[in-house]
Design a protein around this motif. Structure first.
Motif, PDB file in Angstrom:
ATOM      1  N   LEU A   1      -2.989   4.879   0.685  1.00  0.00           N
ATOM      2  CA  LEU A   1      -3.938   4.656  -0.259  1.00  0.00           C
ATOM      3  C   LEU A   1      -3.517   4.370  -1.608  1.00  0.00           C
ATOM      4  O   LEU A   1      -4.216   3.980  -2.462  1.00  0.00           O
ATOM      5  CB  LEU A   1      -5.048   6.060  -0.271  1.00  0.00           C
ATOM      6  N   GLY A   2      -2.123   4.526  -1.801  1.00  0.00           N
ATOM      7  CA  GLY A   2      -1.616   4.353  -3.260  1.00  0.00           C
ATOM      8  C   GLY A   2      -0.615   3.194  -3.087  1.00  0.00           C
ATOM      9  O   GLY A   2      -0.838   2.211  -3.979  1.00  0.00           O
ATOM     10  N   ALA A   3       0.273   3.128  -2.246  1.00  0.00           N
ATOM     11  CA  ALA A   3       1.162   2.282  -2.405  1.00  0.00           C
ATOM     12  C   ALA A   3       0.926   0.875  -1.553  1.00  0.00           C
ATOM     13  O   ALA A   3       1.113  -0.240  -2.200  1.00  0.00           O
ATOM     14  CB  ALA A   3       2.421   2.509  -1.747  1.00  0.00           C
ATOM     15  N   LEU A   4      -0.041   0.871  -0.472  1.00  0.00           N
ATOM     16  CA  LEU A   4      -0.442  -0.148  -0.070  1.00  0.00           C
ATOM     17  C   LEU A   4      -1.670  -0.502  -0.478  1.00  0.00           C
ATOM     18  O   LEU A   4      -2.727   0.225  -0.628  1.00  0.00           O
ATOM     19  CB  LEU A   4      -0.663   0.161   1.658  1.00  0.00           C
ATOM     20  N   SER A   5      -2.277  -1.912  -0.848  1.00  0.00           N
ATOM     21  CA  SER A   5      -3.338  -2.105  -1.383  1.00  0.00           C
ATOM     22  C   SER A   5      -4.338  -2.300  -0.214  1.00  0.00           C
ATOM     23  O   SER A   5      -3.941  -2.484   0.994  1.00  0.00           O
ATOM     24  CB  SER A   5      -3.224  -3.625  -2.114  1.00  0.00           C
ATOM     25  N   ASP A   6      -5.751  -2.444  -0.702  1.00  0.00           N
ATOM     26  CA  ASP A   6      -6.818  -2.416   0.445  1.00  0.00           C
ATOM     27  C   ASP A   6      -6.468  -3.962   1.314  1.00  0.00           C
ATOM     28  O   ASP A   6      -6.655  -3.900   2.308  1.00  0.00           O
ATOM     29  CB  ASP A   6      -8.015  -2.444   0.007  1.00  0.00           C
ATOM     30  N   ALA A   7      -6.054  -4.970   0.520  1.00  0.00           N
ATOM     31  CA  ALA A   7      -6.217  -6.162   1.199  1.00  0.00           C
ATOM     32  C   ALA A   7      -4.687  -6.201   1.973  1.00  0.00           C
ATOM     33  O   ALA A   7      -4.939  -6.934   2.972  1.00  0.00           O
ATOM     34  CB  ALA A   7      -5.688  -7.356   0.337  1.00  0.00           C
ATOM     35  N   GLN A   8      -3.855  -5.443   1.779  1.00  0.00           N
ATOM     36  CA  GLN A   8      -2.515  -5.329   2.806  1.00  0.00           C
ATOM     37  C   GLN A   8      -3.210  -4.640   4.035  1.00  0.00           C
ATOM     38  O   GLN A   8      -2.559  -4.842   5.269  1.00  0.00           O
ATOM     39  CB  GLN A   8      -1.388  -4.724   1.964  1.00  0.00           C
ATOM     40  N   ARG A   9      -3.849  -3.578   3.976  1.00  0.00           N
ATOM     41  CA  ARG A   9      -4.388  -2.799   5.156  1.00  0.00           C
ATOM     42  C   ARG A   9      -5.327  -3.370   5.866  1.00  0.00           C
ATOM     43  O   ARG A   9      -5.502  -3.258   7.069  1.00  0.00           O
ATOM     44  CB  ARG A   9      -4.722  -1.215   4.568  1.00  0.00           C
ATOM     45  N   MET A  10      -6.343  -4.083   5.004  1.00  0.00           N
ATOM     46  CA  MET A  10      -7.579  -4.748   6.005  1.00  0.00           C
ATOM     47  C   MET A  10      -7.235  -5.421   7.025  1.00  0.00           C
ATOM     48  O   MET A  10      -6.145  -6.350   7.084  1.00  0.00           O
ATOM     49  CB  MET A  10      -8.288  -5.463   4.711  1.00  0.00           C
ATOM     50  N   TYR A  11      -8.130  -5.575   8.073  1.00  0.00           N
ATOM     51  CA  TYR A  11      -7.894  -6.413   9.212  1.00  0.00           C
ATOM     52  C   TYR A  11      -6.618  -5.804  10.269  1.00  0.00           C
ATOM     53  O   TYR A  11      -6.022  -6.875  10.817  1.00  0.00           O
ATOM     54  CB  TYR A  11      -7.929  -7.521   9.067  1.00  0.00           C
ATOM     55  N   ARG A  12      -6.194  -4.681   9.779  1.00  0.00           N
ATOM     56  CA  ARG A  12      -5.128  -4.239  10.442  1.00  0.00           C
ATOM     57  C   ARG A  12      -3.558  -4.986  10.027  1.00  0.00           C
ATOM     58  O   ARG A  12      -2.926  -4.918  10.986  1.00  0.00           O
ATOM     59  CB  ARG A  12      -5.245  -4.172  12.062  1.00  0.00           C
ATOM     60  N   ARG A  13      -3.536  -5.527   9.298  1.00  0.00           N
ATOM     61  CA  ARG A  13      -2.502  -6.523   8.957  1.00  0.00           C
ATOM     62  C   ARG A  13      -1.076  -5.806   8.843  1.00  0.00           C
ATOM     63  O   ARG A  13      -0.086  -5.968   9.738  1.00  0.00           O
ATOM     64  CB  ARG A  13      -2.558  -7.176   7.498  1.00  0.00           C
ATOM     65  N   PHE A  14      -1.297  -4.576   8.020  1.00  0.00           N
ATOM     66  CA  PHE A  14      -0.163  -3.730   8.132  1.00  0.00           C
ATOM     67  C   PHE A  14       0.178  -3.074   9.488  1.00  0.00           C
ATOM     68  O   PHE A  14       1.315  -2.926  10.041  1.00  0.00           O
ATOM     69  CB  PHE A  14      -0.039  -2.811   6.904  1.00  0.00           C
ATOM     70  N   TYR A  15      -0.970  -2.461  10.098  1.00  0.00           N
ATOM     71  CA  TYR A  15      -0.564  -1.716  11.147  1.00  0.00           C
ATOM     72  C   TYR A  15      -0.182  -2.661  12.312  1.00  0.00           C
ATOM     73  O   TYR A  15       0.592  -1.986  13.054  1.00  0.00           O
ATOM     74  CB  TYR A  15      -2.284  -1.271  11.681  1.00  0.00           C
ATOM     75  N   ARG A  16      -0.859  -3.805  12.785  1.00  0.00           N
ATOM     76  CA  ARG A  16      -0.361  -4.592  13.641  1.00  0.00           C
ATOM     77  C   ARG A  16       1.319  -4.777  13.623  1.00  0.00           C
ATOM     78  O   ARG A  16       1.752  -4.643  14.699  1.00  0.00           O
ATOM     79  CB  ARG A  16      -0.872  -5.830  13.674  1.00  0.00           C
ATOM     80  N   ARG A  17       1.849  -5.222  12.472  1.00  0.00           N
ATOM     81  CA  ARG A  17       3.265  -5.429  12.114  1.00  0.00           C
ATOM     82  C   ARG A  17       3.749  -4.202  12.629  1.00  0.00           C
ATOM     83  O   ARG A  17       5.099  -4.352  13.027  1.00  0.00           O
ATOM     84  CB  ARG A  17       3.330  -5.794  10.930  1.00  0.00           C
ATOM     85  N   PHE A  18       3.640  -2.985  12.202  1.00  0.00           N
ATOM     86  CA  PHE A  18       4.146  -1.771  12.206  1.00  0.00           C
ATOM     87  C   PHE A  18       4.381  -1.393  13.911  1.00  0.00           C
ATOM     88  O   PHE A  18       5.340  -1.286  14.284  1.00  0.00           O
ATOM     89  CB  PHE A  18       3.523  -0.561  11.891  1.00  0.00           C
ATOM     90  N   LEU A  19       3.111  -1.421  14.541  1.00  0.00           N
ATOM     91  CA  LEU A  19       3.119  -1.181  16.085  1.00  0.00           C
ATOM     92  C   LEU A  19       4.101  -2.286  16.988  1.00  0.00           C
ATOM     93  O   LEU A  19       4.630  -1.923  17.972  1.00  0.00           O
ATOM     94  CB  LEU A  19       1.658  -1.483  16.539  1.00  0.00           C
ATOM     95  N   ARG A  20       3.897  -3.572  16.583  1.00  0.00           N
ATOM     96  CA  ARG A  20       4.856  -4.451  17.139  1.00  0.00           C
ATOM     97  C   ARG A  20       6.083  -4.197  16.876  1.00  0.00           C
ATOM     98  O   ARG A  20       7.184  -4.306  17.908  1.00  0.00           O
ATOM     99  CB  ARG A  20       4.457  -5.877  16.906  1.00  0.00           C
TER     100      ARG A  20
END
Length: 545
Positions: A391-410
């Motif tokens: 909520l602080g270091a990652l911007s909403d734009a970076q989290r939106m549409y699972r952008r960060f999440y997908r990369r982490f999972l892969r």
């Protein structure tokens, strides 16, 4: 309460503790604070703000003539309270307070609108006027004269936006996630609810990496994609897997009791976990659950119009988009009466702060309460350091549409999240030009061959419209006067007559079934609403899937 001897004593003070407590955000193991430690925490709110876990603390100080109530920063452990001109009382369930009141309080009309509008309540409301749930991050002092000193020791506004390189954020989450899972794990065999979705697969993958002893439990319609996804994940992790196939004969299993246990505050479609509570009563009776992964890690609730620092200015629009279709109350009225309940919580760096404070808090409370008699639940991924990171270091734009999440999972768990066109269970981890068209084609094909449409199975774990029809639920309800119509002015019976079986109207019918069930329970007719077959529908008990 925790298994340790309760209460504990320190001088003239007596203290009770309930829940899971980590003294700092980096503490590796949970502890049970005694009376002396609890008094120290309450005396220094900064120490409470630095702690993690889900807990309630209660202290009776005989010398000062006061009771002190406190809870965790997200309020994930329910503690209800009420007062009269003669006394102040608190309890872990609403029904305990109803039992000591001279009469049943009046129904809260705002709660009625919120329940049918959002399928959960907002703020600190319950069904009853004068009975509330303790707000998150509270330290309340109640004196013998009923004066209440209310203090909040933490809020989402304490999380500040920080600029950090993406590589540094990824490395930090690579470090934090295994620690979160490890400290929310039990030393023995743990039952694990495995839906097949990203969040439960992520948790299973990390537990397998840590060589934890796990029994996976999956439930859903036999034709749902959830079951096939979960089976594949369980095979990859090489863990025992129990599958409970829900059908018309067993979908109600455990839900009526869960309505009573949760004091009618969750609709029956959100009490699906109660259908497998017997299967979860194994091993250490402790189950970790990645409840907010898609919200927090994946930004699934974010959209461009709300992903902004001044999101609080769009609060009416945010509530309006969350309202559910219902034949009883106008959406504009629901939003208008609900705004005061969420205004104080419209703070923090992201609109997801409001979702965690409202919807997800209620969801966690109801899951834990409905399973409490059979299994304790822990929630990795919601520690203070994780909240600050996403909520602080990652911007909403970076989290939106699972952008960060997908990369982490892969990157972290490629065996569980590699994508292929013939294995849609892992979509949408990798975007490719035809991915959405491929998924749309699969949905049309599934519908053509009689599989459960994902709009129903994905959200509800089964075809509730068909189950309601085949079991004669509506006919039984219509055979008697509806208690709910005392509050809905006859609109409940009319809604049942007009029900068309669509997913949109079925949500309102399920909410009505919940409301009617609870009102009859409170009125003394426990178990009088539905009498469906109670076959277990379990398959694969004890063997590997």
């Amino acid at each position: 309460l925790n298994p340790e001897r309760q209460p504990t004593h320190a001088g003239a003070s007596v203290a009770w503790f309930d829940g899971e407590f980590f003294s700092t955000a980096t503490a590796a193991q949970a502890t049970t604070p005694d009376a002396g430690a609890i008094l120290g925490l309450i005396g220094e709110p900064a120490r409470l703000a630095a702690a993690d876990g889900t807990f309630n603390l209660v202290v009776y100080d005989a010398a000062a003539g006061e009771v002190i109530l406190s809870n965790d920063r997200l309020g994930f452990r329910p503690l209800y309270w009420c007062e009269t001109d003669r006394w102040f009382a608190y309890a872990g369930e609403v029904k305990a307070l109803l039992a000591i009141l001279d009469r049943t309080p009046d129904l809260d009309e705002v709660s009625l609108r919120q329940f049918f509008g959002f399928h959960h309540l907002l703020g600190d409301r319950t069904w009853w006027q004068g009975i509330r749930v303790l707000p998150p991050a509270s330290v309340w002092r109640v004196t013998a004269g009923h004066a209440i000193s209310r203090r909040r020791y933490w809020s989402f506004a304490d999380i500040r936006r920080t600029q950090r390189p993406r590589s540094e954020i990824e490395a930090e989450f690579f470090r934090l996630w295994p620690l979160e899972v490890r400290r929310h794990s039990a030393p023995g065999t743990m039952p694990l609810l495995l839906s097949g979705g990203q969040d439960s697969r992520l948790l299973l993958a990390e537990l397998a990496r840590q060589r934890a002893s796990v029994v996976a439990v999956t439930f859903g319609s036999a034709t749902s994609d959830e079951l096939s996804r979960a089976r594949r994940a369980a095979r990859l992790a090489d863990v025992p897997h129990q599958v409970v196939a829900l059908h018309a004969g067993n979908w109600w299993r455990g839900r009526e009791e869960a309505v009573w246990q949760t004091d009618g505050l969750a609709t029956v479609d959100h009490l699906q976990y109660a259908t497998v509570k017997e299967e979860l009563h194994v091993g250490y009776w402790f189950s970790p659950m990645n409840i907010a992964g898609d919200l927090l890690f994946g930004g699934s609730h974010l959209r461009p119009w709300i992903a902004r620092d001044d999101w609080a200015g769009f609060l009416p629009d945010l509530l309006r988009k969350q309202t559910r279709p219902n034949p009883f109350f106008d959406p504009a009225e629901i939003v208008a009466v609900s705004l005061p309940d969420v205004g104080e919580d419209a703070q923090g760096p992201s609109s997801d702060c409001l979702h965690l404070r409202q919807r997800y808090r209620r969801q966690v409370i109801h899951i834990a309460t409905s399973l409490a008699s059979h299994c304790e639940v822990g929630f990795p991924g919601l520690g203070l350091d994780v909240l600050r990171l996403f909520l602080g270091a990652l911007s909403d734009a970076q989290r939106m549409y699972r952008r960060f999440y997908r990369r982490f999972l892969r990157t972290r768990y490629p065996r569980y999240f590699a994508w292929s066109p013939m294995r849609p269970s892992s979509w949408p981890l990798t975007e490719w030009p035809g991915a959405r068209l491929w998924q749309a084609g699969l949905r049309r094909l599934s519908k053509a061959v009689g599989r459960v449409p994902q709009g129903v199975a994905g959200a509800w774990y089964g075809p509730y419209p068909g189950w309601l029809r085949s079991t004669g639920t509506l006919e039984r309800l219509l055979a008697n006067d509806l208690v709910a119509d005392d509050y809905l002015h006859g609109a409940g019976r009319q809604a049942l007559h007009n029900w068309d079986g669509s997913a949109a109207t079925t949500g309102a019918v399920l909410a009505l079934v919940t409301f009617e069930t609870y009102l009859r329970q409170v009125g003394g007719a426990l178990g009088a609403v539905l009498a469906l077959p109670q076959s277990t529908g379990a398959t694969g008990s004890g063997e590997r899937s």
